[in-house]
Design a protein around this motif. Sequence first.
Motif, PDB file in Angstrom:
ATOM      1  N   ARG A 107      -6.965 -11.187   1.205  1.00 34.59           N
ATOM      2  CA  ARG A 107      -7.453 -10.083   0.372  1.00 34.59           C
ATOM      3  C   ARG A 107      -8.586  -9.309   1.026  1.00 34.59           C
ATOM      4  N   ASP A 113     -10.231  -3.279  -6.460  1.00 36.92           N
ATOM      5  CA  ASP A 113      -9.944  -2.814  -5.101  1.00 36.92           C
ATOM      6  C   ASP A 113     -10.122  -1.316  -4.953  1.00 36.92           C
ATOM      7  N   LEU A 147       0.218  -3.815  -1.115  1.00 37.92           N
ATOM      8  CA  LEU A 147      -0.360  -3.544  -2.428  1.00 37.92           C
ATOM      9  C   LEU A 147      -0.016  -4.608  -3.472  1.00 37.92           C
ATOM     10  N   SER A 158     -10.311  -6.782   3.652  1.00 40.97           N
ATOM     11  CA  SER A 158      -9.967  -5.673   4.547  1.00 40.97           C
ATOM     12  C   SER A 158     -10.297  -6.079   5.983  1.00 40.97           C
ATOM     13  N   LYS A 189      -3.038  -6.140  -5.006  1.00 39.89           N
ATOM     14  CA  LYS A 189      -4.208  -5.271  -5.139  1.00 39.89           C
ATOM     15  C   LYS A 189      -4.354  -4.760  -6.567  1.00 39.89           C
TER      16      LYS A 189
END
Length: 678
Positions: free
Chosen positions: A663, A53, A95, A665, A98
């Motif tokens: 997951r 990421d 997060l 964006s 991530k």
Amino acid sequence: MELTSFVGRRREIGDIKRLLQRNRLVTVTGGPGVGKTRLAQRAAGQLRRRFTDGVRLVELAALADGRFLARAIGDAVGMPGESRSAAPEALAWFLADKNLLLILDNCEHLVDVCACLATDLLRAAPQVRILATSRQALRVTGEWLVELAPLPVPQEEQPPARDDAVRLFAERAAIALPGFAITDDNRTTVAGICRRLDGIPLAIELAAVRVRAMPVEAILTRLEEHSLEVLGAGAQVTMPRLQTLRSAIDWSFHLCSAPEQRLWARASVFSGGFDLDDAEQVCSGSGIESVDMFALVDGLLDKSVLTRTTSEDVSRYRMLEAIREYGAQRLARSGEGTAVRTRHRDHFAEVARQAERQFLSPGEVEGFDLLQRDYANVRAALEFCLSEPGEADAGLRIAGSLRHYWTMSVRHREGRYWLDRALTLNPEPSPARAKALWIDGWTALLLAEWDAGLSRIDQCLALAERLDDEPARAHVVMLRGIHAFFCDDLHRAVTFFEDALARLRALDDRADVWMTLRYLTYATALLGDADRSLAFGEQSLETAETAGAPLTRARSLGLYGIAQWLIGDRERAIELVRERLRVSPYIDGWGIAHCLEVLAWDAAERNPERAARLLGCAHAIWRFTAAPLTQRHLAAGHRLCERRARVALGDETFGKAFEEGTRLSIDQAVAYALTDRR
């Protein structure tokens, strides 16, 4: 991207990489000017492939208030917003799954809050690692330190040719004076300069650029003769290396022309950078002519006092923190500090007002982007107003001009923070206070803080009656409608909205006419009143199109599409929401999440795996944008879509596809949503 070569530090880079392989928090410590930031970025760049990421840099030098640390990190990692819950909690959720490396740069002025938040994030997000830079350690469990010393300098009896400090001087000098090189004639002198500067990279760079104006022998002589001027009494000034750096900066300052010195000091008021127009507006006058600003900025660039970045043909300038601190001290001693900060405040207050005026206009995206870019300066202007005696009224007006920005960037909690401070300091009746009251009430409602919102609405109405302030009355009526809408009292909400619409039209308040039409479109669709919903939706879209407002038009398209779905015209709904995603795939996370929901519903029967993935995309945004207030009006469609997809796929496959969606964006989710939907 590095604009100059990176000299030395191989051992330190290796240490950082090895430590990050085995540990989750590494802090690079060292005094000002030793190169902590560049070292961290170089080491992180070599580890980039390990983090699926990415590596995200969070620049903290311009962040004066630790309350906004989580938001700053959220912006860096692409978190859509934070208003549903406190920002640290939202950031931890975001997060949690991530795999990334966070670089927290310049933590020293926020060391306590950085330590607390780093601990919480590492606990919540097992695949996140943090590389911090700070003049002091964070002092938390699990922290590993890399202490960065100045570059080694050659002793007098040693040949200096391959020394890193000498090589740094040579490379920077060659940029300032093409053709410069280390020779048998100047090698000993350059080594002497590096020794005199204790190997501190920033000090060496400041000295190296002087080869354009004087030979190296003169540079060494000046350094040896220059009397030490230590600014800012305190324990730290007894540190020899800090004295050396300050002496080098002070020497560089005295070699600048008087106008360059003034610009150096005045430009220290900028937070997060500035452009040439900013410099002209804030720093001109009393010894600096506007027509000379470009040459003066260019001169400070040549002397390494300023650094420059260029994006889309716009150059922005900033100072390294040690140089900015020196300039701020000079400004304070000059007696010009308040005057320059007032000009800074006035300039960025106008940036905020311009962005407010550009809402519902062809320039609204440009205004939003400019305000986003300069938001650190706007924060600094607000803090000046709310901490400097006699300036609170200006702070109230700045805060009142930021409503659209706070809404679009999902900064509702921060908006309430500034508004509440400004209202507390400005109890006197005024139209500016009335405006701030209803904006604060609006923001509280978006946060589901009902008591606070209703209290502000009541205060605003009382003040509006006292001042005979019709705009405030109209907005109170609109907010009563918003409260009723969020509380599912839809008939009452429509009554309030229609009253507000008439009042706002009489005032020619096009922005909030458009806002009210959007609520009416949605509320009447939920009531099943198809004809009126279509009429309000068309008016909303026409208002945006007539104004030539691209972002507002996109928001109209999205909500109008949702309304079309609710009243049964599904084909038209899909056309509208897909067009909304095509024309403006950024900003306005709420609207994007709504559109993703509708596209998921549309895919549920034909392509249940796609539907599950789109639900995951929407869910990733809902969690961070206070969306449950409006999402619950979509609950029936959401439940039906999820049930169909689960039945078709089974729980395991559904869960996997949903997780894949979470997951992505926002940009990735929009791109996926716009692919072939068969």
